[in-house]
Design an enzyme around this catalytic site. Sequence first.
Site, PDB file in Angstrom:
ATOM      1  N   LYS A 208       3.230 -12.034   6.376  1.00  0.00           N
ATOM      2  CA  LYS A 208       3.752 -12.959   7.252  1.00  0.00           C
ATOM      3  C   LYS A 208       2.829 -12.809   8.968  1.00  0.00           C
ATOM      4  O   LYS A 208       2.937 -12.166   9.277  1.00  0.00           O
ATOM      5  CB  LYS A 208       5.496 -12.994   7.386  1.00  0.00           C
ATOM      6  CG  LYS A 208       5.541 -13.428   6.487  1.00  0.00           C
ATOM      7  CD  LYS A 208       7.322 -13.476   7.153  1.00  0.00           C
ATOM      8  CE  LYS A 208       8.602 -12.633   5.761  1.00  0.00           C
ATOM      9  NZ  LYS A 208       9.469 -12.117   7.014  1.00  0.00           N
ATOM     10  N   GLY A 364       0.336  -0.885   7.658  1.00  0.00           N
ATOM     11  CA  GLY A 364       1.014  -1.849   6.997  1.00  0.00           C
ATOM     12  C   GLY A 364       0.657  -1.556   5.568  1.00  0.00           C
ATOM     13  O   GLY A 364       0.256   0.031   5.189  1.00  0.00           O
ATOM     14  N   GLY A 387       5.014   1.403  10.553  1.00  0.00           N
ATOM     15  CA  GLY A 387       5.418   0.886  12.015  1.00  0.00           C
ATOM     16  C   GLY A 387       4.970   1.461  12.720  1.00  0.00           C
ATOM     17  O   GLY A 387       4.847   0.591  13.810  1.00  0.00           O
TER      18      GLY A 387
HETATM   19  P1  AMP Z   1       2.470  -5.527   4.835  1.00  0.00           P
HETATM   20  O1  AMP Z   1       3.441  -4.764   4.970  1.00  0.00           O
HETATM   21  O2  AMP Z   1       2.573  -6.846   6.484  1.00  0.00           O
HETATM   22  O3  AMP Z   1       1.230  -5.481   4.880  1.00  0.00           O
HETATM   23  O4  AMP Z   1       2.499  -6.847   4.018  1.00  0.00           O
HETATM   24  C1  AMP Z   1       2.122  -6.261   2.675  1.00  0.00           C
HETATM   25  C2  AMP Z   1       2.953  -7.675   1.386  1.00  0.00           C
HETATM   26  O5  AMP Z   1       2.043  -8.905   1.609  1.00  0.00           O
HETATM   27  C3  AMP Z   1       2.451  -7.610  -0.204  1.00  0.00           C
HETATM   28  O6  AMP Z   1       3.173  -6.557  -0.623  1.00  0.00           O
HETATM   29  C4  AMP Z   1       2.115  -7.920  -0.068  1.00  0.00           C
HETATM   30  O7  AMP Z   1       1.981  -8.470  -2.068  1.00  0.00           O
HETATM   31  C5  AMP Z   1       1.786  -9.497   0.232  1.00  0.00           C
HETATM   32  N1  AMP Z   1       1.401 -10.697   0.580  1.00  0.00           N
HETATM   33  C6  AMP Z   1      -0.335 -10.761   0.018  1.00  0.00           C
HETATM   34  N2  AMP Z   1      -1.053 -12.232   0.174  1.00  0.00           N
HETATM   35  C7  AMP Z   1       0.478 -12.563  -0.172  1.00  0.00           C
HETATM   36  C8  AMP Z   1       0.262 -14.010  -0.270  1.00  0.00           C
HETATM   37  N3  AMP Z   1      -1.218 -14.838  -0.545  1.00  0.00           N
HETATM   38  N4  AMP Z   1       0.933 -14.212  -0.839  1.00  0.00           N
HETATM   39  C9  AMP Z   1       2.164 -13.991  -0.991  1.00  0.00           C
HETATM   40  N5  AMP Z   1       2.721 -12.321  -0.072  1.00  0.00           N
HETATM   41  C10 AMP Z   1       1.040 -11.749   0.188  1.00  0.00           C
END
Ligand code: AMP
Length: 406
Positions: A208, A364, A387
């Site tokens: 997000k 992340g 975090g």
């Molecule tokens: P973060 O913790 O912000 O690094 O987010 C990681 C998560 O983002 C992982 O679990 C991925 O599966 C998810 N993610 C990455 N690309 C996508 C996408 N195109 N659509 C949905 N989820 C995603």
Amino acid sequence: MADARIKKLDLKGKKVLVRVDFNVPLNSDHEITDDTRIRGALPTIQYILEQGGSVILMSHLGRPQKKRLADGSIDVKKFSLEYVVDHLSTLLGVPVQFASDSGGPDSKKKSEALQEGEVLLLQNTRFEKGEEAGDEAFAQSLADLADVYVNDAFGTAHRAHASTTIVANYFDDDKKAFGFLIESEIENANKVLHDPARPLAAIVGGAKVSDKILLLEKLLDSVNILIIGGGMAYTFMKARGGSVGNSLVEEDKLDLALELIKKAEDKGIQLLLPEDSVIADNFAADANTQVSASDQIPDGWMGLDIGPEAVSTFSKAIMGAKCILWNGPMGVFEMDAFANGTRSVATAVASATDQGAFSLVGGGDSVAAVTQMGLADNVSFVSTGGGAMLEYLEGKVLPGVKAIQG
Ligand code: AMP
């Protein structure tokens, strides 16, 4: 700013209270399934012992206050740090004593009796309500156990808890320091934040935009190249007028995405969004997939990874950078069908590093991706900070860092 290095401390004959991160995963038989965090703390513990000090370790494990038993009591069986004792003894090669409380009568008695070269581990600090509340009295009961305080738990440095922050107020500047783990997390993050080698490229992905707004804003003040992938890219695509089908979009962040795009343009930053995507007709490992332009995704389909064109563009940009920060995967890398983008970016970051670039992966899920892909040793630094690293990169002052550094 006070000198925060452990090497400045006089440790001979001193009792040293060390906040470590022993929040390790345990299976149902209370066996440690991943001891990375314990291993990470060893250099600091060993250094103190070598200098003639004794070590009083404290850590949290899990969230015992949130997961109390039906009668309201702490689930000691589930969250006890006692399960760590034997393994820690083996790793250190010295016996480790255990106190059944933190800051209470047992830790007091055992700390007082502690001799040079000995190690004592206190019970889970989060068994005490005062820990997460940052309670002064609880912090003081911990401080009273020792002569010197060392914080080596970077993963909780963004929390103003009693054992991570407040306790430091009870020690003078020459009696407190960071452990080697925090020292290297900060040193490496500073290589990106302060006077980085150029060009500086940031790769930001993950689910997000809303999780990464502060990071993106901060990066726009410093980067030369900003690469955006993962689910968050589709909010940018849609903001620019593209069709993104059922891809993840945060409707309330469309304006912000446009603002960020404009800011990047105004500053002459090279902003790269994935020109194509691997799209799927379902959020599932066995979904039907195809490659599509990221701004022409048909209804009923969603972008779950960056496509081959984007892999090529992103890789070239990464290879041209001299300093690289990577935060967040390029796709749903947990499913093999959508892992190629993340894998390719990891490979590009590793190659750039091999050619002399400095690379930091942190804050992340990209850390999990790099580790899973066996490339952790091929980048300059992999943060354990989660975090805390994200907040540090956002430019926030971490309370645990400030409490020592001033
Ligand atoms: P973060 O913790 O912000 O690094 O987010 C990681 C998560 O983002 C992982 O679990 C991925 O599966 C998810 N993610 C990455 N690309 C996508 C996408 N195109 N659509 C949905 N989820 C995603």
